[in-house]
Design a protein around this motif. Structure first.
Motif, PDB file in Angstrom:
ATOM      1  N   HIS A 412      40.581  37.011  32.665  1.00  0.00           N
ATOM      2  CA  HIS A 412      39.344  37.358  33.052  1.00  0.00           C
ATOM      3  C   HIS A 412      38.779  36.578  34.447  1.00  0.00           C
ATOM      4  O   HIS A 412      38.879  35.217  34.055  1.00  0.00           O
ATOM      5  N   ARG A 475      30.310  39.377  30.233  1.00  0.00           N
ATOM      6  CA  ARG A 475      31.278  39.444  31.549  1.00  0.00           C
ATOM      7  C   ARG A 475      32.624  39.718  30.690  1.00  0.00           C
ATOM      8  O   ARG A 475      33.412  40.507  31.577  1.00  0.00           O
ATOM      9  N   ASP A 479      35.399  43.394  31.048  1.00  0.00           N
ATOM     10  CA  ASP A 479      36.573  43.207  31.843  1.00  0.00           C
ATOM     11  C   ASP A 479      37.697  43.563  30.701  1.00  0.00           C
ATOM     12  O   ASP A 479      38.751  44.016  31.187  1.00  0.00           O
ATOM     13  N   GLU A 551      25.634  43.869  38.031  1.00  0.00           N
ATOM     14  CA  GLU A 551      26.481  43.660  37.155  1.00  0.00           C
ATOM     15  C   GLU A 551      26.241  44.379  35.916  1.00  0.00           C
ATOM     16  O   GLU A 551      26.832  45.199  34.785  1.00  0.00           O
TER      17      GLU A 551
END
Length: 783
Positions: A412, A475, A479, A551
């Protein structure tokens, strides 16, 4: 699980008492009578240091977060496998105190012991042992030993050893020892671990004796961490401090001091021993010796009686809020007190340490911190001792950098992935299908953080630390998965392990996907809150994390499109995509002696190919986010998972009990609660010797508060759905919510809510909105 066991100790609401010394029970009792303050932990061994082998006892003294490392041996290692172990290290022992009475050394195994009693006073936080010893020559002595690990002084443990000759005048000699020739019992306490630590792992750097003081300093062989410990002593006669002439001996790894006094019939002579531990994790190692000697001087000046009073004051403050009062079953009341006592004394309080699955009571699980802290323990502290809850969250924040590094190893490019088991923030789990694959640890920590913020309203914590944690965990969720065309463009997360460790590396684990989605939702809410109320904080995070508000657009899409497996025929959420395809489990084919230890008796593939569950998984997610499901949905899923869950984890029954209460299965909920409440106290699993089951202990508090009383805090709204087991007359507990202390008393007829401290509080009872304006105001709901 055998819940028909007779209680091991007498039923006493506030005490745990051992009435007879039996050496074969030592190992278990060492855990029962273990003491700690979140920093120092010591097992309940006797001061006279009885001889034992690896199967009959463990002299254990620990400092939270102080660990030894060793290169991990793999038959076949994978890329990213942890290379260095972390094991809570057993440290030098300073408790040992030998007493020679007119030439005969006191021993529980020689002469005869009369009127013996060892009591853990949970209300006061003090361990007491009293007995009358008749020596082989017929001389009787009353012995009373008190021990506490101080909540007022983080680094201090104290022993008060009082002897009173009953039928003779003669010499009384105290010999106080420091023993640094110690090692972990890895083969016994962590038998599947092949990398140690084996043997003595501390190298002596300093050892001295000065007057009535002992001091040791050592460095670990592998982790190269330095610890220090020492003791000082005071002698009292009939309660008054007297001068004593001390003799000393010093060897390579041991040192001792001794003094001899004139003992008179019916007159008490007392040794007060003050013990200090510290490590370079708290300060430069060059300062350790000065720090230890200064702390010991201060403790001795204050004296045992003073520090015992401070201990009682601390415990009084704790019980004032955390106590759960049950009228109608003293055995369960004792169990709850025992569980809460071990929870409060085990939690790290310095923001640098967490809480191990075994607390500081033993070497089980190598002292590692797991998800147990966030999902089981932290909710208890959020409502009862929010400052302690914040410190545990601080530990996770302090290890964010290591979590970022772990995320990079897993491929990641952004975000942070917290370790499944750790002490120093690095991943220490050597078997990735049951370790690193449990990505839900990110969602668990985010959930605990969110609960803390909702219950306390601590927006400063959100700004200073919380938002960063939520962004970095989100995050990774953004991913790890993908929008799968074969699933209609839904967001899927493959090859993860949920809480259920009998189903590993599965696709779309329901619990994981649910916790991931809510982690993302909390992260979006945090960013939007900062954007509106603290834009400079958000700008600082954008710069620090190279974060863009764009994001959150992807996060919102994932929230909307998260995939959940669903079985149309039964209208339930299977644990994962393949769960319903697996072979039904036939318990009758498994011998009874092997049923609770499947991984020890069967190949993992045999286990993983069957449709059964080790513990609460999807059901846990539905409990945590019950506002997202109807009661009918939860009931259907509960009924289904009742059929397939084996409850082979101590973390399971308390959760099923809570959910049972929420759907009206109160009797079933009570049965599950009863299986949990005395699990450790009566040693249901016959493994209490290795340490407490902290998660289950905390789960029993949740079973009462979140189960029977139906407490939920979701979307910052506090709600109650009160009920009472038919076996009880009434029960009561207190909660802190947004700074206000609320007492809840529930009987057969009514639920009574009273503001004990604070100002206005707003909550729901069922669907009814209640507002109490301040201290003393009460609302009563008829049941």
């Amino acid at each position: 699980m055998n819940t028909e066991k007779q209680p091991i100790y007498p039923i006493e609401v506030w005490d745990i008492t051992e009435q007879e010394f039996q050496k074969e029970n030592n190992y278990r009792n060492e855990t029962t009578f273990a003491l700690s303050n979140g920093y120092i932990g010591t097992r309940g061994t006797f001061e006279e240091a009885y001889p034992f082998d690896i199967d009959t006892g463990l002299e254990g003294n620990f400092v939270n977060g102080f660990y030894e490392s060793e290169h991990i041996r793999y038959g076949e290692a994978n890329f990213g496998s942890p290379l260095l172990s972390q094991s809570l290290l057993n440290l030098p022992n300073l408790k040992e105190t030998r007493v020679i009475l007119d030439g005969e050394e006191f021993s529980m195994e020689e002469g005869s012991v009369e009127s013996y009693k060892r009591t853990l006073h949970m209300k006061e936080g003090v361990l007491e042992r009293t007995l009358v010893w008749c020596s082989p020559k017929g001389k009787k002595t009353k012995i009373k030993v008190n021990r506490l690990v101080s909540f007022a002084r983080k680094n201090i443990m104290i022993i008060r050893y009082e002897v009173t000759p009953l039928n003779y005048n003669g010499s009384v000699e105290f010999v106080s020892k420091l023993c640094a020739d110690v090692e972990n019992h890895t083969r016994k306490t962590n038998p599947i671990v092949d990398y140690g630590p084996f043997g003595r792992r501390l190298e002596k750097k300093n050892l001295w004796v000065k007057e009535d003081g002992l001091y040791y300093e050592g460095e670990t062989i592998g982790s190269h961490l330095t610890m220090a410990c020492g003791s000082v002593h005071t002698i009292l006669s009939e309660g008054e401090v007297i001068e004593a002439s001390w003799r000393s001996e010093i060897g390579d790894l041991e040192a001792s001091i001794s003094c001899t006094l004139d003992g008179r019939e019916e007159e008490a002579i007392t040794l007060e021993k003050f013990v200090c531990y510290s490590t370079q994790l708290d300060m430069p190692k060059e300062k350790l010796e000065t720090f230890v000697t200064q702390e010991l001087t201060r403790a001795r000046q204050e004296g045992y009686s003073y520090l015992e009073e401070r201990q009682k004051e601390y415990m009084e403050r704790f019980w004032k809020i955390a106590d759960v009062r049950i009228k109608g079953n003293e055995a369960l009341q004792q169990g709850i007190h025992f569980n809460l006592f071990h929870i409060i004394q085990s939690a790290g309080r310095d923001g640098r340490t967490g809480m191990g699955a075994k607390g500081l009571s033993g070497e089980g699980y190598e002292g590692h911190y797991f998800w147990d802290t966030e999902m089981y323990v932290l909710p208890v502290l959020v409502y009862t001792e929010p400052e302690a809850a914040r410190h545990l969250l601080d530990y996770r924040y302090s290890t964010l950098e290591q979590a970022r590094g772990r995320a990079r190893i897993l491929g990641h490019e952004k975000g942070a992935l917290y370790p499944w088991r750790t002490i120093n923030g690095e991943e220490a789990s050597t078997y990735y299908p049951l370790g690193t694959a449990q990505y839900h640890i990110n969602g668990d920590i985010a959930y605990a953080l969110s609960l803390y913020l909702q219950v306390t309203g601590d927006v400063e914590y959100l700004k200073e630390k919380g938002a960063e944690m939520l962004i970095e965990t989100a995050r990774v969720w953004a991913d790890v998965g993908s929008f799968a065309e074969c699933k209609g463009g839904k967001y899927c997360i493959c090859d993860v392990t949920g809480p259920d460790e009998y189903n590993v590396l599965v696709d779309n684990n329901f619990y994981t996907n649910l916790m991931a989605r809510e982690n993302l939702r909390d992260a979006v809410d945090a960013v939007e809150y900062l954007e509106k109320h603290a834009p400079k904080c958000l700008e600082a995070l954008e710069e620090k994390l190279e974060f863009s508000r764009e994001e959150t657009l992807l996060w919102k899409e994932i929230i909307e499109k998260m995939y959940f497996p669903y079985d149309e025929k039964r209208q339930v959420y299977p644990m994962d995509d393949g769960f319903m395809m697996r072979k039904p489990w036939d318990e009758n084919k498994i011998p009874p002696e092997k049923r609770a230890w499947l991984y020890e008796n069967y190949h993992p593939l045999f286990i993983m190919r069957h449709r059964m569950s080790k513990q609460a998984d999807a059901i846990l997610g539905m409990y945590l986010h019950s506002n997202l499901f109807t009661k009918e949905e939860i009931k259907r899923n509960y009924d289904f998972y009742q059929e397939v869950t084996l409850h082979h984890s101590s973390l399971s029954t308390c959760i099923f009990g809570i959910v049972a209460c929420s759907i009206g299965y109160l009797k079933e909920g009570y049965e599950y609660f009863s299986q949990s409440a005395r699990m450790d106290l009566d040693d249901y699993h016959n493994n209490f010797y290795a340490g407490i089951h902290a998660a289950n202990m905390a789960g029993t508090w949740q079973a009462i508060v979140n189960g029977f009383a139906g407490v939920r805090c979701q979307q910052s709204e506090l709600r109650f759905e009160p009920s009472i087991p038919e076996e009880w007359e009434e029960y009561a507990f207190r909660l802190r919510f947004r700074g206000t202390l609320l007492e809840i008393e529930i009987s057969k007829k009514e639920a009574k809510f009273t503001v004990i401290e604070g100002t206005k509080i707003q909550f729901l009872v069922g669907e009814k909105e209640i507002i109490l304006q301040g201290e003393g105001e009460t609302y009563v709901e008829e049941l």
